[in-house]
Scaffold this motif. Structure first.
Motif, mmCIF file in Angstrom:
data_model
loop_
_atom_site.group_PDB
_atom_site.id
_atom_site.type_symbol
_atom_site.label_atom_id
_atom_site.label_comp_id
_atom_site.label_asym_id
_atom_site.label_seq_id
_atom_site.Cartn_x
_atom_site.Cartn_y
_atom_site.Cartn_z
ATOM 1 N N PHE A 149 0.863 -1.168 0.000
ATOM 2 C CA PHE A 149 0.000 0.000 0.000
ATOM 3 C C PHE A 149 0.907 1.228 0.000
ATOM 4 C CE2 PHE A 149 -2.627 -3.349 1.600
ATOM 5 C CZ PHE A 149 -3.920 -3.063 1.156
ATOM 6 N N LEU A 150 0.710 2.123 -0.947
ATOM 7 C CA LEU A 150 1.627 3.238 -1.151
ATOM 8 C C LEU A 150 0.932 4.558 -0.825
ATOM 9 C CD1 LEU A 150 3.257 2.125 -4.526
ATOM 10 C CD2 LEU A 150 4.155 1.807 -2.206
ATOM 11 N N PRO A 151 1.286 5.183 0.315
ATOM 12 C CA PRO A 151 0.768 6.526 0.613
ATOM 13 C C PRO A 151 1.607 7.566 -0.122
ATOM 14 C CG PRO A 151 1.523 5.351 2.617
ATOM 15 C CD PRO A 151 2.087 4.647 1.426
ATOM 16 N N LEU A 152 1.048 8.168 -1.153
ATOM 17 C CA LEU A 152 1.758 9.126 -1.986
ATOM 18 C C LEU A 152 1.454 10.552 -1.547
ATOM 19 C CD1 LEU A 152 2.093 6.569 -3.782
ATOM 20 C CD2 LEU A 152 1.916 8.086 -5.749
ATOM 21 N N ARG A 153 2.422 11.432 -1.814
ATOM 22 C CA ARG A 153 2.219 12.850 -1.512
ATOM 23 C C ARG A 153 2.781 13.695 -2.648
ATOM 24 N NH1 ARG A 153 5.543 13.950 2.708
ATOM 25 N NH2 ARG A 153 6.893 15.345 1.526
ATOM 26 N N LEU A 154 1.982 14.671 -3.075
ATOM 27 C CA LEU A 154 2.394 15.699 -4.037
ATOM 28 C C LEU A 154 2.347 17.032 -3.297
ATOM 29 C CD1 LEU A 154 0.184 14.620 -7.082
ATOM 30 C CD2 LEU A 154 2.548 13.963 -6.639
ATOM 31 N N SER A 199 -14.258 9.838 -11.397
ATOM 32 C CA SER A 199 -14.946 10.225 -10.169
ATOM 33 C C SER A 199 -15.207 11.723 -10.225
ATOM 34 C CB SER A 199 -14.093 9.895 -8.940
ATOM 35 O OG SER A 199 -12.920 10.692 -8.920
ATOM 36 N N ASP A 200 -16.105 12.188 -9.371
ATOM 37 C CA ASP A 200 -16.241 13.632 -9.228
ATOM 38 C C ASP A 200 -14.899 14.178 -8.749
ATOM 39 O OD1 ASP A 200 -18.855 13.446 -9.958
ATOM 40 O OD2 ASP A 200 -19.668 13.636 -7.927
ATOM 41 N N PRO A 201 -14.321 15.167 -9.435
ATOM 42 C CA PRO A 201 -13.000 15.660 -9.030
ATOM 43 C C PRO A 201 -13.007 16.154 -7.583
ATOM 44 C CG PRO A 201 -13.597 16.504 -11.193
ATOM 45 C CD PRO A 201 -14.822 15.847 -10.637
ATOM 46 N N PHE A 202 -11.969 15.810 -6.847
ATOM 47 C CA PHE A 202 -11.818 16.312 -5.487
ATOM 48 C C PHE A 202 -10.338 16.472 -5.181
ATOM 49 C CE2 PHE A 202 -11.779 11.704 -5.119
ATOM 50 C CZ PHE A 202 -10.832 11.433 -4.140
ATOM 51 N N ASN A 203 -10.054 17.382 -4.252
ATOM 52 C CA ASN A 203 -8.671 17.672 -3.885
ATOM 53 C C ASN A 203 -8.179 16.659 -2.867
ATOM 54 O OD1 ASN A 203 -10.112 20.778 -3.930
ATOM 55 N ND2 ASN A 203 -8.446 20.346 -5.344
ATOM 56 N N PRO A 204 -7.055 15.990 -3.117
ATOM 57 C CA PRO A 204 -6.496 15.110 -2.093
ATOM 58 C C PRO A 204 -6.043 15.945 -0.902
ATOM 59 C CG PRO A 204 -4.946 15.366 -3.916
ATOM 60 C CD PRO A 204 -6.220 16.038 -4.341
ATOM 61 N N ALA A 205 -6.424 15.523 0.299
ATOM 62 C CA ALA A 205 -6.107 16.281 1.511
ATOM 63 C C ALA A 205 -4.598 16.392 1.672
ATOM 64 C CB ALA A 205 -6.739 15.617 2.731
ATOM 65 N N TYR A 206 -4.098 17.625 1.727
ATOM 66 C CA TYR A 206 -2.668 17.897 1.893
ATOM 67 C C TYR A 206 -1.828 17.198 0.818
ATOM 68 C CZ TYR A 206 -4.540 19.198 6.439
ATOM 69 O OH TYR A 206 -5.299 19.758 7.442
ATOM 70 N N GLY A 207 -2.432 16.998 -0.358
ATOM 71 C CA GLY A 207 -1.719 16.363 -1.458
ATOM 72 C C GLY A 207 -1.486 14.888 -1.280
ATOM 73 N N ARG A 208 -2.178 14.239 -0.331
ATOM 74 C CA ARG A 208 -1.950 12.839 -0.019
ATOM 75 C C ARG A 208 -3.072 11.959 -0.556
ATOM 76 N NH1 ARG A 208 0.124 15.645 4.485
ATOM 77 N NH2 ARG A 208 2.143 14.851 5.242
ATOM 78 N N PHE A 209 -2.688 10.779 -1.039
ATOM 79 C CA PHE A 209 -3.670 9.771 -1.441
ATOM 80 C C PHE A 209 -2.995 8.408 -1.369
ATOM 81 C CE2 PHE A 209 -1.606 11.551 -5.134
ATOM 82 C CZ PHE A 209 -1.249 10.467 -5.908
ATOM 83 N N LEU A 210 -3.814 7.373 -1.234
ATOM 84 C CA LEU A 210 -3.314 6.013 -1.022
ATOM 85 C C LEU A 210 -3.559 5.169 -2.258
ATOM 86 C CD1 LEU A 210 -2.125 3.932 1.029
ATOM 87 C CD2 LEU A 210 -4.494 3.358 1.608
ATOM 88 N N LEU A 211 -2.526 4.449 -2.683
ATOM 89 C CA LEU A 211 -2.633 3.511 -3.790
ATOM 90 C C LEU A 211 -2.572 2.096 -3.240
ATOM 91 C CD1 LEU A 211 -0.355 4.741 -6.737
ATOM 92 C CD2 LEU A 211 -2.784 4.237 -6.848
ATOM 93 N N ALA A 212 -3.658 1.342 -3.384
ATOM 94 C CA ALA A 212 -3.651 -0.069 -2.992
ATOM 95 C C ALA A 212 -2.884 -0.876 -4.027
ATOM 96 C CB ALA A 212 -5.084 -0.582 -2.869
ATOM 97 N N PRO A 213 -2.402 -2.062 -3.665
ATOM 98 C CA PRO A 213 -1.725 -2.908 -4.661
ATOM 99 C C PRO A 213 -2.640 -3.188 -5.852
ATOM 100 C CG PRO A 213 -1.420 -3.779 -2.442
ATOM 101 C CD PRO A 213 -2.433 -2.685 -2.335
ATOM 102 N N GLY A 214 -2.163 -2.910 -7.045
ATOM 103 C CA GLY A 214 -2.981 -3.063 -8.240
ATOM 104 C C GLY A 214 -3.872 -1.877 -8.530
ATOM 105 N N GLY A 215 -3.929 -0.903 -7.632
ATOM 106 C CA GLY A 215 -4.817 0.240 -7.798
ATOM 107 C C GLY A 215 -4.228 1.315 -8.687
ATOM 108 N N ARG A 216 -5.113 2.178 -9.193
ATOM 109 C CA ARG A 216 -4.709 3.296 -10.028
ATOM 110 C C ARG A 216 -5.440 4.551 -9.582
ATOM 111 N NH1 ARG A 216 -6.962 -1.066 -11.182
ATOM 112 N NH2 ARG A 216 -8.314 -0.263 -12.835
ATOM 113 N N VAL A 217 -4.752 5.663 -9.642
ATOM 114 C CA VAL A 217 -5.351 6.964 -9.341
ATOM 115 C C VAL A 217 -4.862 7.956 -10.388
ATOM 116 C CG1 VAL A 217 -5.477 8.878 -7.707
ATOM 117 C CG2 VAL A 217 -5.569 6.544 -6.854
ATOM 118 N N ASP A 218 -5.805 8.658 -11.030
ATOM 119 C CA ASP A 218 -5.473 9.713 -11.987
ATOM 120 C C ASP A 218 -5.596 11.053 -11.280
ATOM 121 O OD1 ASP A 218 -5.628 7.484 -13.632
ATOM 122 O OD2 ASP A 218 -6.653 8.555 -15.253
ATOM 123 N N VAL A 219 -4.531 11.864 -11.361
ATOM 124 C CA VAL A 219 -4.485 13.154 -10.676
ATOM 125 C C VAL A 219 -4.161 14.245 -11.690
ATOM 126 C CG1 VAL A 219 -3.511 14.457 -8.745
ATOM 127 C CG2 VAL A 219 -3.585 11.963 -8.630
#
Length: 439
Positions: A218-223, A238-258
């Motif tokens: 599990f990868l906690p990423l920060r921008l 998804s409805d666009p939303f701001n990641p809190a403090y630039g942080r979001f979590l990537l589960a194994p096999g997961g994808r997040v578009d930012v």
């Protein structure tokens, strides 16, 4: 630092794009918008084959790998919604393999899990894989065998939306994990490199497609310190939303578009880091060039888009339980977790009694994550979910066409299977051929 790679790498109808060449630490990622050819029913060739890369630097001994197409990671496959991707696939490995897109909605014959839709692809065997692309988004292609993906077999598929949100640059960022040092500490590569960089220009808006191809991390990423919006999770908008403090979590096999607006002056940097328990791990960075800003007024915030997916109907849904413990699973269960007709809703309750976190992987389906206290759900879709130790999660999905559809739980950290279950849609309740085989 090396110059950026040529973003116009050759391929069949430009459908393949080499994401990077494996090399030394600090290498440059490719820059610029990625080309997309809107041809129908394109065919591309791809081989799983042995290879090597100097993952610890240009002077270190090379590491033996498995690769797709001789690159680490495999080439980025690009197509459009509604097209059919035909892959002339050859297995040049010394062992059988498989080829699947995880939770992407595919017909049962394209599932890619040995024993369910087809046999594994034997050593030396060639096979054409045909995959209709029903949904736009960012997807991960990989074998079902976690040991093979851990040796390097992973790549990204991008299915373009008909009307994508505005961006000046579109980067696929695929993360893999390695334990090559004597102390077995985890090292992360981004597009096959240690801490690479990508050149960008002030005033741009970039779309970063993060893909977690690590075995079980599990990868906690920060921008840091840039306007950002999450616009898709596990491929689906998804409805666009701001990641809190630039942080979001990537589960194994997961994808997040930012989406990220590059609002700093020329010469700035945007670091991308993983916040690990032992400290920050540099993942990569976007490096502003010295050109004047592309624009001085940022683009409007991204607008909401919708996924064309059938919504669950929880009234009268078929419900089943999955209980996880510490003992590894050695084969698929003989009996289905549940049976349903196509279009029915299934609700799963997953209780994690193991001592570590676990990831739940759906095949051929995506699900709504249900709220804790009621049957409301989060406003996005998942095909990979995380479950902390001692916690319970529930999700709802709509059963697809007739078939036997796997649901796999893997242990956090190393991806060892903790549960190998499946549900049957239609008249498909017999035991899959893989039931007695080790995953």
């Amino acid at each position: 630092m090396r110059a950026p790679l040529d973003q116009h790498a050759s391929g069949v109808n430009r459908r393949q794009l080499l994401a990077t060449a494996a090399g030394g630490a600090g290498a440059a990622l490719f820059g610029g918008a990625l080309p997309f050819a809107a041809a129908q029913n394109a065919t591309t060739s791809l081989a799983a084959e042995p290879g090597e890369a100097r993952l610890l630097g240009p002077t270190a001994p090379p590491t033996s790998l498995y690769t797709y197409g001789g690159t680490l990671p495999g080439p980025v496959l690009r197509a459009g919604e509604g097209e059919e991707l035909a892959i002339d696939f050859t297995n040049r490995l010394p062992e059988p393999t498989s080829f699947c897109f995880g939770g992407m909605r595919v017909p049962y014959p394209a599932l890619g899990v040995p024993g369910f839709d087809a046999n594994a692809i034997g050593a030396g065997e060639a096979r054409q894989l045909r995959v209709p692309l029903r949904d736009p988004g960012t997807y991960l292609y990989t074998p079902f065998d976690i040991a093979q993906s851990g040796r390097g077999l992973a790549g990204a598929l991008v299915v373009a939306e008909p009307n994508p949100p505005a961006a000046d640059r579109d980067l696929v960022l695929l993360i893999q994990d390695w334990r090559l040092e004597p102390d077995q500490r985890v090292q992360l590569t981004l597009n096959g490199e240690l801490a690479p960089w990508a050149p960008v220009r002030a005033g741009e808006r970039v779309r970063l497609r993060f893909v977690n191809a690590a075995r079980g991390l599990f990868l906690p990423l920060r921008l840091d310190d840039h306007p950002a919006w999450i616009v898709a999770i596990d491929g689906r908008p998804s409805d666009p939303f701001n990641p809190a403090y630039g942080r979001f979590l990537l589960a194994p096999g997961g994808r997040v578009d930012v989406m990220v607006d590059l609002v700093k002056p020329p010469g700035s940097r945007l670091p991308m880091v993983v916040e690990a328990p032992e400290g920050e791990i540099p993942l990569g960075s976007l490096v502003y060039d010295d050109q004047s800003p592309m624009r001085t007024t940022p683009l409007p915030a991204p607008t909401a888009t919708t996924a064309s997916l059938p919504e669950p109907s929880l009234a009268g849904a078929t419900r089943f339980d999955i209980v996880l413990g510490d003992a590894p699973a050695t084969g698929f269960a003989d009996q289905p977790l549940a049976e349903a007709a196509p279009g029915d809703t299934l609700v799963a309750t997953v209780s994690n009694k193991a001592s570590s976190a676990a990831s739940i992987h759906l095949y051929g389906h995506c699900a709504r994550l249900l709220d804790t206290l009621d049957d409301g759900w989060k406003p996005w879709w998942h095909d990979t979910l995380g479950v902390a130790p001692g916690r319970v999660v529930r999700f709802a999905l709509v059963a697809a066409e007739p078939g036997r559809w796997p649901i796999v739980a893997r242990r956090g950290g190393d991806g060892v299977p903790l549960a190998l279950g499946w549900f049957a849609t239609g008249d498909q309740s017999s035991t899959p051929r893989a039931a007695k085989k080790r995953a």
